[in-house]
Structure formats: structure tokens, C-alpha cells
Design an enzyme around this catalytic site. Structure first.
Site, mmCIF file in Angstrom:
data_model
loop_
_atom_site.group_PDB
_atom_site.id
_atom_site.type_symbol
_atom_site.label_atom_id
_atom_site.label_comp_id
_atom_site.label_asym_id
_atom_site.label_seq_id
_atom_site.Cartn_x
_atom_site.Cartn_y
_atom_site.Cartn_z
ATOM 1 N N TYR A 1 7.567 -8.651 7.910
ATOM 2 C CA TYR A 1 7.008 -7.337 8.198
ATOM 3 C C TYR A 1 7.362 -6.911 9.616
ATOM 4 O O TYR A 1 7.677 -7.741 10.489
ATOM 5 C CB TYR A 1 5.479 -7.362 8.100
ATOM 6 C CG TYR A 1 4.923 -7.736 6.752
ATOM 7 C CD1 TYR A 1 4.586 -6.761 5.822
ATOM 8 C CD2 TYR A 1 4.703 -9.076 6.420
ATOM 9 C CE1 TYR A 1 4.050 -7.095 4.589
ATOM 10 C CE2 TYR A 1 4.170 -9.423 5.193
ATOM 11 C CZ TYR A 1 3.847 -8.435 4.285
ATOM 12 O OH TYR A 1 3.323 -8.770 3.063
ATOM 13 N N TYR B 1 -3.001 -10.507 3.829
ATOM 14 C CA TYR B 1 -3.388 -9.136 4.171
ATOM 15 C C TYR B 1 -2.995 -8.882 5.627
ATOM 16 O O TYR B 1 -3.681 -9.324 6.555
ATOM 17 C CB TYR B 1 -4.890 -8.924 3.970
ATOM 18 C CG TYR B 1 -5.329 -8.960 2.528
ATOM 19 C CD1 TYR B 1 -5.116 -7.862 1.686
ATOM 20 C CD2 TYR B 1 -5.972 -10.076 1.999
ATOM 21 C CE1 TYR B 1 -5.529 -7.885 0.357
ATOM 22 C CE2 TYR B 1 -6.385 -10.104 0.668
ATOM 23 C CZ TYR B 1 -6.161 -9.011 -0.144
ATOM 24 O OH TYR B 1 -6.565 -9.032 -1.453
ATOM 25 N N ASP C 1 0.839 -1.200 0.000
ATOM 26 C CA ASP C 1 0.000 0.000 0.000
ATOM 27 C C ASP C 1 0.870 1.244 0.000
ATOM 28 O O ASP C 1 2.057 1.209 0.376
ATOM 29 C CB ASP C 1 -0.927 0.006 1.218
ATOM 30 C CG ASP C 1 -1.957 -1.116 1.172
ATOM 31 O OD1 ASP C 1 -2.237 -1.598 0.060
ATOM 32 O OD2 ASP C 1 -2.461 -1.503 2.247
#
Length: 515
Positions: free
Chosen positions: A400, A473, A330
């Protein structure tokens, strides 16, 4: 003996050698023509079949009719002489190849262009290549024909079979040795192109592509003209319409186009894309991966695509660029660590930068004042890069680091319970935030491992480090997306959880782009 005398003698020998070669070729051509059945040649010429199509249909030995120096008018006069045939018109487009082997076509202004020989045709192509400024050391010649050409040929052979099937030469030559229009064209113009471009024809990345089209693609022109000829003798073909058909002596020429992005109906060349591979780091939370415009308003201050593409495109003198990535993040997510593998495709690149230039491009991008992105190991890769990046994308893992807030104080037991969850399977329905552009599906993903890192002085904020399967996600895995992701960090800890910031810290992808 003086040098001048030696030069004169050498030149004289070269001229004699060339003349001898031409004489030998002419003798081969005459011998080949004399071996043909004269009545059949006369029939073919009478329905508008060009000389090269006549010779290729019989599989004439050594493809002598493909010699680039032989003009169409010369071949025609030789065939007419042996067949005792004289055409009623000075020129007409071939009813089989529609002018392709006569080196005729329509340009972009729909004007008929006629080239007398293969040398002239090759010269037009070579001039275009040089005009475009391409630097090449080899080329491959590609020819694309429309189905109408094959239909014309099939119709012709069908008619000839009815009339000449019992002849001994029919099975021996016409069916077994016939050479295609595409092969004859390539035979004819490849050698002169090699000379004019000073480059060898090979499996090169530089392609010269000739694409032929025609506006009239209904009944084959051979069928129309053969039908006319048979009617004159009082014999009708079976299953032919009763409409009035006349010999098309001004049959429209075929159009030729080779793609470079310009308008159709012109001789053009095509340089395939050059591909640059590299991992990219994105340091800003206000930079999209590709150009993002909504209602004529730009989202974010820039895009990775534009920053990289605008710096590489001028160095390659290309027409345009395309960006291909192994996934995406994103706009508000940073890409750190080893970087995300990307492929930049420069379309119609006229120059391939040297290694030194490539290093300069990398330094220039990394030295930009705003420091929005950075690249590593920039290199020119082959077209196989697209396959490699797609294969790696399906198998990759991603790491992440997320800044998370929970609605209660973090406890030591939370750290332990999260760290014990290895290769945990989760189910994710398409997130609400992307339902307007993604199919409503349920996907199973794997969370390989997780670790919580406390933030000093804060009891409800922490850093969540995790490694997941590609396509997970992460934002929804943290807050649960109103129960659409199960389990989630919120459901595991038994409280409300929100993600405040997210960084990609590593893309584990075995690919040519990383070292």
C-alpha cells in the site's frame, strides 16, 4: 459400371446392413427374454412394472433393452407374449421408475408427455440444445433421480426375496446384475444424442442435466400395488396399514427438469459457467467493487463488476454473470500496480469467445472514455480458476501507499524507527466502521515492512509505504481505531495520526491470472 448403378448398389448394401443389424438385435432381445423365469415376469407385469425395469432387474445381457430403436410398446408385447400375460389397461406408469424408462414426464404446464422410444426422447433434448444456440463439440449427460425411485426398487426386491429367494436365479441374476434406472436411461439416450448433436459424450464442460422430481413421495408405489395384489388373493403383507389401497393404474408420471433458470418440469439443458480471469486496476476513488445500493440510492458513480460484466456478457451470449475477487478494497481506495486478480463467471454461456475476441474485449474496456478501470491479460480459464483464486487469497501479501497526517512535525528518527519494524505482529479488533456487518473478533496480522517518504514542503504530511498480510485493516492501523488496533502508527510515533488517502500498489499473489 455407371456411377448411378454404383450408388444404387451402395445404398442397397447400406439398407441390407442396417436390416441385418436390426435382425441381430431383435434376435438378441428374444434370446434374452426367453432366458427369464416366466412366472416372475408375469408377477412384475401384473403390479405395473414397465418392460425396461423388468429386463434391467435381471441384468439382461448386453443391455439389449437399452437400444434406442426399441419402443416401449414393442418390448412390452414381447414380454407379455412369453409370460402369457395381458394387461387390463393399455398404458400405465411404471410403479418402480414412475415413467422415467418409459420416456414419460410432465412438462412445465403439467401436461403428460409420452415418448415412444429413446430416439424420440433424445430428439426433444437435442432440439432444445439447438434452440438455445449452444455451440458444442462434446457433452456430458447427467441424471438426478429422487430417493423415491430407490425406495420403489428396494421395496420390490424385498417382496421378491420373500417369494423367490430359494430359486437359483435369484442370487445369480436379480441381486448381482441389476442395472440402475439412471444407467439404463443414460445408455438409452446417449448414442442418439451423439448423432443428433454431432458431438461425442465425454467429460465435457457442456452438461445436459436431467433432474427428476415427483409430488407423491410417501409410501412407495411398488408397496401400494403389491399390497393390492396380495389382498386379492387373501394374503396380507406384514406391517401394512389397514387403509383401503387400490392399484394405481393411472399413477402420476414423474416430472423432469434440467436447470437453465427457466421454470420447472421441462426438458432443458445446462451449459456450465465460463470463467474469465484477469487482474484489474481501479483508477477512481468513487467506484465500488460490486454494485452498491443503499435505500435505493447508488453509492459511487459505477462498480467494477458492472463495467467488466456488461462488456463480457454479450460476447458470450450468457444469461448472467457473477464476480469473484481475491479480496476487496473500499470504494475510496484505488487499485494500482499489478492489479487485483478477479474471476468473472458467465452463467449459461452459449459461446466461448476466440482469443481474438478476448483481446478485443480487453481493448474495449481499457479504451472506455471515463477511464475508471483497466484490465490486463484477460483470458478464458477453466472452472479450477475459482479454487486457485481462493487458495492464493489466503496466502497473499499486499502493498500500500497511504497519505498520512500527524499532529506534530515529522522527524528523521521517525523514518529510521519505522523502517526497522519488520514482520511486526499487531492485534486488530473488528473495526468500529464495520461492526454492524462483521463479527466482533480479534485478529492477529503481520506488517512485513514499512517505509516513510517525505513530501517536499510539508512537515506533517508524508507517504507511508507498507507491505502487510492479507486482511489487515490499513486505515485502522494508521489511526488506531480508538485503541482497537495495537500497535498503530499513531501509538508508535506517539502522536495523533490520520489517513487521508490510500492506494493498493501491489497484490503479491502467485496465481494463474498473472504473468
Amino acid at each position: 459400371m455407371s456411377k448411378e448403378t454404383q450408388t444404387v448398389q451402395a445404398s442397397s448394401s447400406a439398407v441390407e446392413s442396417h436390416a441385418g443389424s436390426c435382425d441381430a438385435e431383435m434376435q438378441l432381445l428374444n434370446d434374452a427374454v426367453r432366458s427369464l423365469p416366466y412366472p416372475v415376469v408375469r408377477d412384475l407385469l401384473s403390479i405395473g412394472v414397465c418392460s425396461r425395469c423388468v429386463l434391467r432387474l435381471f441384468g439382461t445381457e448386453e443391455h439389449i433393452y437399452c437400444r434406442s430403436s426399441f419402443s416401449q410398446s414393442m418390448l412390452r408385447s414381447i414380454l407379455e407374449e412369453i409370460a402369457c400375460f395381458k394387461s387390463e389397461v393399455e398404458f400405465q406408469f411404471c410403479t418402480v421408475c414412475l415413467g422415467i424408462l418409459q420416456f414419460c414426464y410432465c412438462d412445465d404446464k403439467e401436461m403428460v408427455v409420452k415418448k415412444e422410444s429413446a430416439n424420440d426422447m433424445a430428439l426433444s433434448i437435442a432440439e432444445l440444445v439447438k434452440q438455445e444456440g449452444h455451440q458444442i463439440d462434446g457433452f456430458s449427460l447427467e441424471v438426478s433421480l429422487l430417493p423415491l425411485i430407490l425406495e420403489n426398487e428396494s421395496s420390490l426386491l424385498s417382496h421378491m426375496k420373500k417369494k423367490y429367494e430359494s430359486e437359483p436365479w435369484f442370487q445369480e441374476r436379480l441381486l448381482s446384475k441389476c442395472v440402475s434406472v439412471k444407467d439404463v436411461l443414460k445408455f438409452a439416450i446417449t448414442k442418439p444424442l451423439e448423432t443428433l448433436l454431432d458431438a461425442k459424450s465425454s467429460a465435457s464442460s457442456f452438461r445436459i442435466r436431467l433432474t427428476y422430481t415427483h409430488k407423491r413421495a410417501s409410501k412407495s408405489s411398488v408397496e401400494r400395488n403389491w399390497e393390492c395384489k396380495r389382498r386379492k388373493t387373501g394374503t396380507r403383507l406384514h406391517n401394512v396399514n389397514d387403509e383401503s389401497v387400490v392399484a394405481d393404474k393411472n399413477c402420476s408420471p414423474i416430472e423432469t427438469n434440467a436447470v437453465t433458470g427457466r421454470s420447472s418440469n421441462s426438458l432443458q439443458d445446462q451449459e456450465p459457467s465460463e470463467h474469465f480471469g484477469f487482474p484489474i486496476e481501479k483508477y477512481s476513488r468513487n467506484v465500488s467493487q460490486t454494485r452498491w445500493i443503499i435505500d435505493e440510492e447508488r453509492m459511487g458513480e459505477a462498480s467494477v463488476e458492472e463495467i467488466i460484466g456488461s462488456n463480457i456478457l454479450p460476447m458470450c451470449q450468457g444469461d448472467n454473470y457473477k464476480f469473484h475477487a481475491a479480496g476487496r478494497e473500499d470504494i475510496d481506495v484505488r487499485m494500482l500496480g499489478s492489479g487485483r486478480p478477479f474471476l468473472l463467471e458467465i452463467q449459461n454461456a452459449r459461446q466461448v469467445p476466440s482469443d481474438v475476441i478476448v483481446e478485443e474485449i480487453e481493448s474495449k474496456i481499457n479504451g472506455l472514455e471515463n477511464k475508471l478501470v483497466g484490465i490486463k491479460n484477460l483470458k478464458v480459464v477453466g472452472s479450477q480458476g475459482w479454487t486457485l483464486i481462493r487458495e492464493g487469497e489466503a496466502e497473499k501479501q499486499k502493498q500500500y501507499c497511504a497519505l498520512v497526517w500527524i499532529s506534530r512535525p515529522l522527524e528523521d528518527e521517525d523514518l529510521r524507527s519505522i523502517s526497522l519494524l519488520n514482520d511486526m505482529k499487531i492485534l486488530q479488533k473488528t473495526p468500529i466502521r464495520v461492526l454492524h456487518r462483521r463479527s466482533p473478533l480479534e485478529r492477529e496480522k503481520i506488517i512485513h515492512w514499512m517505509k516513510i517518504e517525505r513530501i517536499a514542503g510539508s512537515s506533517q504530511y508524508f507517504l507511508l509505504h507498507l507491505c502487510t498480510q492479507a486482511g489487515t485493516y490499513i486505515k485502522e492501523f494508521v489511526h488506531g481505531d480508538l485503541g482497537r488496533t495495537q500497535p498503530s502508527i499513531g501509538s508508535i510515533l506517539g502522536c495523533r495520526a490520520e489517513i487521508l488517502q490510500l492506494d493498493v500498489t501491489d497484490v503479491k499473489m502467485d496465481c494463474f491470472l498473472t504473468e
